[in-house]
Design a protein around this motif. Sequence first.
Motif, PDB file in Angstrom:
ATOM      1  N   ILE A  37       0.853  -1.189   0.000  1.00 49.76           N
ATOM      2  CA  ILE A  37       0.000   0.000   0.000  1.00 49.76           C
ATOM      3  C   ILE A  37       0.891   1.242   0.000  1.00 49.76           C
ATOM      4  O   ILE A  37       1.709   1.424   0.902  1.00 49.76           O
ATOM      5  CB  ILE A  37      -0.934   0.022   1.225  1.00 49.76           C
ATOM      6  N   VAL A  38       0.753   2.061  -1.011  1.00 48.49           N
ATOM      7  CA  VAL A  38       1.413   3.368  -1.050  1.00 48.49           C
ATOM      8  C   VAL A  38       0.351   4.409  -0.741  1.00 48.49           C
ATOM      9  O   VAL A  38      -0.596   4.575  -1.510  1.00 48.49           O
ATOM     10  CB  VAL A  38       2.065   3.641  -2.417  1.00 48.49           C
ATOM     11  N   SER A  39       0.482   5.079   0.383  1.00 50.84           N
ATOM     12  CA  SER A  39      -0.493   6.079   0.808  1.00 50.84           C
ATOM     13  C   SER A  39       0.066   7.466   0.522  1.00 50.84           C
ATOM     14  O   SER A  39       0.875   8.005   1.270  1.00 50.84           O
ATOM     15  CB  SER A  39      -0.811   5.923   2.299  1.00 50.84           C
ATOM     16  N   ASP A  40      -0.367   8.032  -0.587  1.00 47.31           N
ATOM     17  CA  ASP A  40       0.136   9.312  -1.080  1.00 47.31           C
ATOM     18  C   ASP A  40      -0.632  10.451  -0.407  1.00 47.31           C
ATOM     19  O   ASP A  40      -1.833  10.619  -0.603  1.00 47.31           O
ATOM     20  CB  ASP A  40      -0.048   9.355  -2.600  1.00 47.31           C
ATOM     21  N   PHE A  76      -4.940   6.670   7.975  1.00 42.17           N
ATOM     22  CA  PHE A  76      -5.702   6.516   6.734  1.00 42.17           C
ATOM     23  C   PHE A  76      -5.280   5.246   6.002  1.00 42.17           C
ATOM     24  O   PHE A  76      -6.120   4.460   5.544  1.00 42.17           O
ATOM     25  CB  PHE A  76      -5.475   7.743   5.848  1.00 42.17           C
ATOM     26  N   ALA A  77      -3.985   5.026   5.902  1.00 39.24           N
ATOM     27  CA  ALA A  77      -3.491   3.832   5.213  1.00 39.24           C
ATOM     28  C   ALA A  77      -3.913   2.560   5.933  1.00 39.24           C
ATOM     29  O   ALA A  77      -4.346   1.580   5.298  1.00 39.24           O
ATOM     30  CB  ALA A  77      -1.970   3.892   5.087  1.00 39.24           C
ATOM     31  N   LEU A  78      -3.819   2.571   7.256  1.00 36.85           N
ATOM     32  CA  LEU A  78      -4.130   1.362   8.029  1.00 36.85           C
ATOM     33  C   LEU A  78      -5.612   0.992   7.945  1.00 36.85           C
ATOM     34  O   LEU A  78      -5.962  -0.185   8.068  1.00 36.85           O
ATOM     35  CB  LEU A  78      -3.711   1.556   9.485  1.00 36.85           C
ATOM     36  N   THR A  79      -6.491   1.966   7.714  1.00 35.83           N
ATOM     37  CA  THR A  79      -7.916   1.652   7.611  1.00 35.83           C
ATOM     38  C   THR A  79      -8.222   0.789   6.388  1.00 35.83           C
ATOM     39  O   THR A  79      -9.326   0.238   6.283  1.00 35.83           O
ATOM     40  CB  THR A  79      -8.770   2.933   7.529  1.00 35.83           C
ATOM     41  N   HIS A  80      -7.277   0.658   5.481  1.00 33.08           N
ATOM     42  CA  HIS A  80      -7.478  -0.150   4.277  1.00 33.08           C
ATOM     43  C   HIS A  80      -6.949  -1.580   4.436  1.00 33.08           C
ATOM     44  O   HIS A  80      -6.880  -2.322   3.460  1.00 33.08           O
ATOM     45  CB  HIS A  80      -6.817   0.529   3.075  1.00 33.08           C
ATOM     46  N   VAL A  81      -6.564  -1.946   5.671  1.00 34.03           N
ATOM     47  CA  VAL A  81      -6.085  -3.306   5.951  1.00 34.03           C
ATOM     48  C   VAL A  81      -7.122  -4.018   6.812  1.00 34.03           C
ATOM     49  O   VAL A  81      -7.684  -3.427   7.739  1.00 34.03           O
ATOM     50  CB  VAL A  81      -4.723  -3.269   6.679  1.00 34.03           C
ATOM     51  N   ARG A  82      -7.343  -5.288   6.521  1.00 30.17           N
ATOM     52  CA  ARG A  82      -8.363  -6.044   7.251  1.00 30.17           C
ATOM     53  C   ARG A  82      -7.831  -7.340   7.860  1.00 30.17           C
ATOM     54  O   ARG A  82      -8.498  -7.953   8.703  1.00 30.17           O
ATOM     55  CB  ARG A  82      -9.516  -6.411   6.308  1.00 30.17           C
ATOM     56  N   HIS A 175       0.586  -8.614  13.829  1.00 31.64           N
ATOM     57  CA  HIS A 175      -0.656  -9.202  13.333  1.00 31.64           C
ATOM     58  C   HIS A 175      -1.789  -8.195  13.482  1.00 31.64           C
ATOM     59  O   HIS A 175      -1.874  -7.454  14.467  1.00 31.64           O
ATOM     60  CB  HIS A 175      -0.994 -10.484  14.084  1.00 31.64           C
ATOM     61  N   PHE A 176      -2.680  -8.196  12.505  1.00 28.56           N
ATOM     62  CA  PHE A 176      -3.749  -7.199  12.471  1.00 28.56           C
ATOM     63  C   PHE A 176      -4.620  -7.250  13.718  1.00 28.56           C
ATOM     64  O   PHE A 176      -5.142  -6.226  14.155  1.00 28.56           O
ATOM     65  CB  PHE A 176      -4.605  -7.397  11.218  1.00 28.56           C
ATOM     66  N   SER A 177      -4.799  -8.422  14.316  1.00 28.52           N
ATOM     67  CA  SER A 177      -5.648  -8.527  15.503  1.00 28.52           C
ATOM     68  C   SER A 177      -5.111  -7.684  16.655  1.00 28.52           C
ATOM     69  O   SER A 177      -5.892  -7.134  17.446  1.00 28.52           O
ATOM     70  CB  SER A 177      -5.780  -9.989  15.933  1.00 28.52           C
ATOM     71  N   VAL A 178      -3.791  -7.576  16.771  1.00 28.37           N
ATOM     72  CA  VAL A 178      -3.181  -6.738  17.814  1.00 28.37           C
ATOM     73  C   VAL A 178      -3.480  -5.267  17.538  1.00 28.37           C
ATOM     74  O   VAL A 178      -3.830  -4.501  18.445  1.00 28.37           O
ATOM     75  CB  VAL A 178      -1.664  -6.976  17.881  1.00 28.37           C
ATOM     76  N   ILE A 182      -5.873  -2.528  19.865  1.00 31.22           N
ATOM     77  CA  ILE A 182      -5.503  -1.163  20.269  1.00 31.22           C
ATOM     78  C   ILE A 182      -6.537  -0.167  19.769  1.00 31.22           C
ATOM     79  O   ILE A 182      -6.961   0.749  20.500  1.00 31.22           O
ATOM     80  CB  ILE A 182      -4.100  -0.814  19.731  1.00 31.22           C
ATOM     81  N   ARG A 183      -6.993  -0.340  18.539  1.00 29.36           N
ATOM     82  CA  ARG A 183      -7.990   0.579  17.976  1.00 29.36           C
ATOM     83  C   ARG A 183      -9.305   0.493  18.748  1.00 29.36           C
ATOM     84  O   ARG A 183      -9.980   1.506  18.980  1.00 29.36           O
ATOM     85  CB  ARG A 183      -8.207   0.247  16.504  1.00 29.36           C
ATOM     86  N   ASP A 184      -9.683  -0.718  19.167  1.00 28.71           N
ATOM     87  CA  ASP A 184     -10.920  -0.878  19.933  1.00 28.71           C
ATOM     88  C   ASP A 184     -10.857  -0.122  21.255  1.00 28.71           C
ATOM     89  O   ASP A 184     -11.859   0.440  21.717  1.00 28.71           O
ATOM     90  CB  ASP A 184     -11.181  -2.362  20.208  1.00 28.71           C
ATOM     91  N   VAL A 185      -9.692  -0.131  21.891  1.00 30.54           N
ATOM     92  CA  VAL A 185      -9.538   0.547  23.178  1.00 30.54           C
ATOM     93  C   VAL A 185      -9.404   2.054  23.001  1.00 30.54           C
ATOM     94  O   VAL A 185     -10.027   2.847  23.729  1.00 30.54           O
ATOM     95  CB  VAL A 185      -8.306  -0.003  23.929  1.00 30.54           C
ATOM     96  N   MET A 186      -8.598   2.475  22.020  1.00 28.23           N
ATOM     97  CA  MET A 186      -8.246   3.886  21.871  1.00 28.23           C
ATOM     98  C   MET A 186      -9.169   4.653  20.915  1.00 28.23           C
ATOM     99  O   MET A 186      -9.148   5.880  20.896  1.00 28.23           O
ATOM    100  CB  MET A 186      -6.808   4.001  21.377  1.00 28.23           C
TER     101      MET A 186
END
Length: 403
Positions: A37-40, A76-82, A175-178, A182-186
């Motif tokens: 992913i290149v996030s320009d 923004f870039a990380l929101t495109h990973v699942r 790993h994405f679950s980690v 963090i996103r769930d808490v923060m």
Amino acid sequence: MTSPKITVIIPTRERASVLGAALRTVTAQTYENLEIIVSDNNSGDGTDAVVQHANDSRIRYLNTGKRLSMSHNWEFALTHVREGWVTFMGDDDGLLPGAIHRMAEIIVETKAQVIRTEYCTYDWPGMLGRPYGQLIVPLTSGMESRNSRKWLKKALEGHVRYSQLPMIYNGGFIHFSVLQHIRDVMGVFFSSVNPDVYTAVAIARLTDDFLFVREPLAISGTSKYSNGHSAFSARASRNPQAYRQFLSEGNIPSHADMPTSKEGNMPTSLQACVYEAYLQSARLGGSVDSMNHARQLAVVLATSGKHRTAIDAWGQDFSHLHGLDYSRANRSAVHLRRKLESRWLGQKLVRVLRSVVTDRLALQNVYEASIAAGALRAAPGRMDSLRFLGNELRGAWRARINA
């Protein structure tokens, strides 16, 4: 073997001149289950053309559509990973040949979800006043399980650099679950103005342990665009323009317990950045025993280096904000400074002794450096390393005399 999904994220902004070489170190990876992913960050310098020229179906090009801060671009870039494993790298950094395939082997072998690897360093041409780059390639190998809280405490006390923690940047694979935990808490993943430092601290707070791999898989590059070099380096080659641009854009406010400098910025102290990230990530739990404002002030003052005058001024503001005795903290810092400087010098010299250092190869970019690093790992030569070590020892001796 199974083929774990691995995503490499490259956030970028107006750096087409270095991005091409960095991206090439990733597209040169033969691993198939790889997404790039290149996030320009709304560049206007032909960044999109550089990505198109790479012509690799594994690349996903994103454009923020408007200028964001660095932390917000990373988010923004990380929101495109699942799913799968994720790593970030800078647009002047790189990967060693075969790095992603090797990481997949480690993931399958160890079942680890948080992995930090050793890394090479590469100074791009011009950074050391020479027309070619300097490359440091660790020859280390093996791996160890590290207690996250123990190593976080070491970093907060100044005993090790934050890069020894499980950061997601330049050789960190999480790993994405980690990340989702963090996103769930923060609410978001990146909650600090310094996203790389924040990940190192936040992931260490959340996890019990992490895998440290001594084999280098990534290259940390330093170019004229590097924010870290622009902000914190004491070298004559330091160009403050990159950091000024970084500061000029709206970002995540620093923690309320961390006063800004006279210019309205975070102090030029990596140790202060580590503590700020620790404060910002408090909701994750994983607190370190006996860590408090007074103790951290002494560590920040002790590690101020050539920025001592500015850090001392900031330290007085920090003391006033929290009702601390600045004179007492400064006295503690004097004793601590020599101990930490000796420790860091020892760590640096050990790293050199376990590495190949070369500044005589005509390495013009990080892609060429990655090829050289792979070759040097296979057939190391040590004469340049010995010369580099001698220069470091002479420099340390002169600094101690002049202190």
